[in-house]
Motif scaffolding. Structure first.
Motif, mmCIF file in Angstrom:
data_model
loop_
_atom_site.group_PDB
_atom_site.id
_atom_site.type_symbol
_atom_site.label_atom_id
_atom_site.label_comp_id
_atom_site.label_asym_id
_atom_site.label_seq_id
_atom_site.Cartn_x
_atom_site.Cartn_y
_atom_site.Cartn_z
ATOM 1 N N UNK A 74 0.792 -1.162 0.062
ATOM 2 C CA UNK A 74 -0.086 0.005 -0.008
ATOM 3 C C UNK A 74 0.839 1.310 -0.189
ATOM 4 N N UNK A 75 1.928 1.276 0.733
ATOM 5 C CA UNK A 75 2.865 2.496 0.883
ATOM 6 C C UNK A 75 3.568 2.775 -0.286
ATOM 7 N N UNK A 76 3.740 1.535 -1.127
ATOM 8 C CA UNK A 76 4.605 1.746 -2.473
ATOM 9 C C UNK A 76 3.419 2.424 -3.297
ATOM 10 N N UNK A 81 1.351 6.336 -6.872
ATOM 11 C CA UNK A 81 0.300 7.302 -7.360
ATOM 12 C C UNK A 81 0.626 8.914 -7.093
ATOM 13 N N UNK A 82 1.198 9.107 -6.136
ATOM 14 C CA UNK A 82 1.611 10.634 -5.802
ATOM 15 C C UNK A 82 2.695 10.959 -6.825
ATOM 16 N N UNK A 83 3.543 10.129 -7.144
ATOM 17 C CA UNK A 83 4.747 10.538 -8.289
ATOM 18 C C UNK A 83 3.661 10.690 -9.752
ATOM 19 N N UNK A 84 2.839 9.831 -10.054
ATOM 20 C CA UNK A 84 2.053 10.108 -11.140
ATOM 21 C C UNK A 84 1.343 11.333 -11.096
ATOM 22 N N UNK A 118 6.573 14.665 -1.275
ATOM 23 C CA UNK A 118 5.581 14.000 -0.354
ATOM 24 C C UNK A 118 5.925 12.571 -0.789
ATOM 25 N N UNK A 119 5.724 12.350 -2.216
ATOM 26 C CA UNK A 119 6.021 10.837 -2.486
ATOM 27 C C UNK A 119 7.292 10.210 -2.088
ATOM 28 N N UNK A 120 8.337 11.073 -2.231
ATOM 29 C CA UNK A 120 9.728 10.691 -2.006
ATOM 30 C C UNK A 120 9.938 10.236 -0.385
ATOM 31 N N UNK A 121 9.247 11.323 0.435
ATOM 32 C CA UNK A 121 9.329 11.235 1.690
ATOM 33 C C UNK A 121 8.713 10.113 2.215
#
Length: 168
Positions: A74-76, A81-84, A118-121
């Motif tokens: 789920x985290x991945x 999804x945030x990166x996209x 945020x995605x990277x974090x």
């Protein structure tokens, strides 16, 4: 005749005394048998409880492992999804520049950068760090946290409740 009545009375007392002793012996034997059966039942119950505890422990371990595995997935997925989303926002920044102006395009680029950060974090942190971040966010704005929890609860209820309207 008095002697024979006295002998009969003595004989009756003797028989009654023996009957009482036999009854006491029978009661003692029943008590011992009941105690033995109770001990056997207690031992069997303890053994069964121990077996159930072992099984419950095994199921708890499996559930924990599966939960961690699902949480990682789920985290991945959330990070991806945030990166996209960040890439999509960034990709539309030029169109926003043309249609609404450079200032609004810059807002879009800033938002895209924030989403990607945020995605990277999210991807770089382990679950303990994420838990601490969540606790801190709840401390800072409990009303927002309650709102998010309510929305998440509603979404989960819809997801797992299905579309069966016969319950209503």
């Amino acid at each position: 005749m008095k002697a024979s009545a006295a002998e009969g009375l003595a004989d009756a007392k003797t028989r009654f005394g023996k009957a009482i002793e036999e009854a006491k012996a029978g009661a003692a034997a029943l008590k011992d048998e009941a105690a033995s059966r109770a001990a056997d039942a207690k031992e069997k119950a303890a053994s069964t409880a121990s077996d159930w505890q072992e099984q419950a422990g095994a199921y708890a371990t499996q559930a924990k492992e599966k939960g961690v595995e699902l949480a990682k997935v789920g985290k991945t997925k959330a990070s991806d999804a945030l990166v996209t989303l960040g890439q999509t926002i960034s990709g539309t920044a030029e169109t926003i520049d043309e249609k609404l102006g450079v200032q609004y395009g810059d807002y879009a680029r800033t938002a895209a950068r924030k989403v990607q950060e945020t995605a990277a974090s999210l991807e770089s942190k382990d679950f303990a760090e994420l838990g601490e971040d969540l606790k801190e966010a709840v401390r800072k704005s409990p009303a927002i946290a309650v709102g998010i929890a309510a929305v998440a609860g509603f979404a989960l209820a819809r997801l797992f409740g299905g579309s069966d309207k016969s319950d209503a």
